[in-house]
Design a protein around this motif. Structure first.
Motif: not given
Length: 447
Positions: A128-145, A368-378
Motif C-alpha cells: 500500500d506504500k508503493l506504486m503499482d509499476l505494472g501500470r506505468t507507461e512502457g512497462v510490459r509484463k510479457d517482457s519479463f520472465l 525480451a533482452a535475450y534476443d538482443l545481440p549484447a545477450v544472445s551473442g555474449a
C-alpha cells in the motif's frame, strides 16, 4: 541476488559480492544514517539537466546502474532530469532502514531497490506504500520472465517492483582437471553427464573421485550444492498460503540428502563459500566444479587469476536454478513519483538490462533482452569463449515460478551455515546437522 542480516563470514561476503546481482565485486560506500545522506551522484558533467526534476535512487552496494552509465544516458535523453544515487554498502543495513522509512513515510528516495530475499515481505506488508509499476507507461509484463514478475506482484495483481537482474545458474568446471580424471571436457558433453538430475551430478563426482588429480576434489562445498538444488524448485521453504513448510517439503529434504551425500563420500572441499579459504581454492585449483550463476563468472576470474584462463569453462546445470536478483520500487510518498516510475521503467527495460549485462555481468530478468545481440551473442573469453548469453538464458527460462517467503534467507542461512556446514566440515551425521539447523531456524523464526 542480494542478502540481508548476516551472522557468518560467508553471508557477509555474499552481501558484498552476490547480493549486488550486478558485478563480480561489490562497491564500498559509507553507511549513512538516512538513505538520502550518502554522497550523491548527479552526473553533473554528463549532460544532465540544469535544474528541472531531481530524482533520487536508493540502492545497496555497487548496484551497477550508475557504474554501467545508465543514469548518464537517461539524463542525456531527458535534459530536465537530474539523477542522484545514494548507496549503503550492505543490505543488512540498508533494508531495516528502508522498512523504517516506509513505516514513517519519510526519508525515502524516489526509487528504492529491494533485494529478492526481501521482496516477499515488501510485497506482503508494504504494497500500500508503493506504486503499482505494472501500470506505468512502457512497462510490459510479457517482457519479463513470469517467475520474476510474480515475485513482486500481490495476489490482487498490484506489481510493486520491476525486476533488474536474476542469477540463473550453470556449473563452472575445470577442463584440465576433468581431462586428468578421464571425464569429457567439451561443455556440451559435460552438461550431458548430469542433464536432468542432480543425482547424476553426484554420480559424476564419484567418477571424478576414482581418478581425481592429487590434492583435488569434485566440488567446493556441500552447502553450495544444496542451495543450487533448492533454487530450482517452485516450493522451497514456504507454501502458497505463506506457511513455513521446509521441514516436510520433499524438495528441501531431497536437496539436503543429496548434498549430505556429497559430504559423506568425500567429494567436497569442505569449504565455506565467500571466505578466504574458498578464494584460495579457486587460486590453487583444488576443486573441479562449482555451481555458478552468471554473476559469479567475474568472481571466479578474479580469484583464479591468469593461471585459470582457458582452464575454467561453464556447462548447463542439471536442472534450471536461480540464485539472486533485485527490484526497483517507487514509494507513494515521493514528490516526483510519476517521473520516478518512468525512470524505473526505463532502467528495467530490456535494452537497458542488456547494457547492464554487457557492462556489469548482471543477467537480465527481462526475457525480451535475450534476443538482443549484447545477450544472445555474449561469450566469455576467460571461460574458453563459452556462449554465456545462451547458456544462462536457457537456464533462466526454465526456472519455475517460485514461492518466496519473508524469511527465506533466515532458513537458507541456517540450513547452510548451522546444518550442512557441520556435516561437511565436522563430520556430523546428516540427521545431526538437520536437527541443529531446525533448532536454529525455529529459534530465529520465533524471535
Amino acid at each position: 541476488m542480494r542478502t540481508h542480516s548476516r551472522t557468518s563470514r560467508r553471508l557477509a561476503g555474499l552481501v558484498a559480492v552476490v547480493a549486488l546481482g550486478a558485478g563480480p565485486v561489490a562497491g564500498c560506500a559509507e553507511d549513512p544514517a538516512e538513505p538520502s545522506g550518502s554522497a550523491a551522484y548527479d552526473g553533473g558533467t554528463s549532460g544532465g539537466g540544469g535544474g528541472g526534476t531531481t530524482l533520487t535512487v536508493g540502492v545497496f552496494g555497487a548496484f551497477g546502474l550508475k557504474e554501467a552509465g545508465l543514469y548518464d544516458e537517461y539524463m542525456k535523453l531527458n535534459k530536465d532530469v537530474v539523477v542522484r544515487q545514494t548507496s549503503i554498502e550492505r543490505n543488512e543495513n540498508y533494508y531495516p532502514q528502508l522498512l523504517t522509512h516506509l513505516g514513517s513515510g519519510s526519508g525515502l528516495a524516489d526509487i528504492q531497490a529491494v533485494e529478492v530475499n526481501n521482496i516477499a515481505e515488501i510485497t506482503a506488508t508494504q504494497a500500500d506504500k508503493l506504486m503499482d509499476l505494472g501500470r506505468t507507461e512502457g512497462v510490459r509484463k510479457d517482457s519479463f520472465l513470469p517467475w520474476k514478475w510474480s515475485q513482486a506482484t500481490t495476489p490482487g495483481g498490484k506489481t510493486v517492483g520491476l525486476g533488474t537482474d536474476i542469477g540463473p545458474q550453470g556449473i563452472c568446471y575445470r577442463r584440465d582437471l576433468f581431462a586428468k580424471a578421464g571425464l569429457p571436457t567439451d561443455r556440451t558433453a559435460v552438461g550431458k553427464l548430469w542433464a536432468g538430475d542432480w543425482r547424476k551430478y553426484l554420480a559424476a563426482g564419484k567418477r571424478y573421485k576414482a581418478r581425481a588429480p592429487r590434492g583435488t576434489v569434485f566440488v567446493d562445498s556441500a552447502a553450495g550444492v544444496m542451495a543450487a538444488i533448492t533454487g530450482g524448485h517452485e516450493k522451497r521453504f514456504y507454501d502458497a498460503d505463506g506457511k513455513v513448510v521446509y521441514k516436510t517439503n520433499p524438495a528441501v529434504r531431497g536437496a539436503w540428502d543429496t548434498a549430505a551425500e556429497f559430504a559423506r563420500t568425500g567429494l567436497t572441499g569442505r569449504l565455506q563459500q565467500f571466505t578466504p579459504a574458498w578464494d584460495q581454492g579457486f587460486a590453487n585449483a583444488t576443486f573441479a566444479t562449482v555451481s555458478c550463476p552468471a554473476w559469479m563468472l567475474g568472481y571466479i576470474q578474479d580469484k583464479a587469476g591468469e593461471a585459470g584462463r582457458g582452464k575454467w569453462d561453464v556447462a548447463a546445470a542439471p536442472r534450471p536454478s536461480n540464485w539472486g536478483g533485485s527490484f526497483l520500487t517507487v514509494p507513494e510518498t515521493g514528490r516526483n513519483k510519476a517521473a520516478a516510475a518512468r525512470l524505473a521503467a526505463w532502467l528495467t527495460a530490456p535494452e537497458q538490462q542488456a547494457k547492464l549485462f554487457e557492462k556489469r555481468g548482471s543477467f537480465p530478468s527481462a526475457r525480451a533482452a535475450y534476443d538482443l545481440p549484447a545477450v544472445s551473442g555474449a561469450r566469455h573469453a576467460y571461460f574458453g569463449d563459452a556462449p554465456m548469453g545462451r547458456i544462462f538464458a536457457d537456464a533462466a527460462q526454465g526456472v519455475p515460478v517460485q514461492i518466496v517467503g519473508p524469511k527465506d534467507l533466515v532458513i537458507a542461512q541456517n540450513l547452510a551455515d548451522i546444518g550442512m556446514l557441520q556435516v561437511d566440515q565436522k563430520g556430523r551425521s546428516s540427521r545431526q546437522g538437520w536437527d541443529a539447523a531446525v533448532k536454529a531456524i525455529d529459534n530465529a523464526l520465533d524471535r
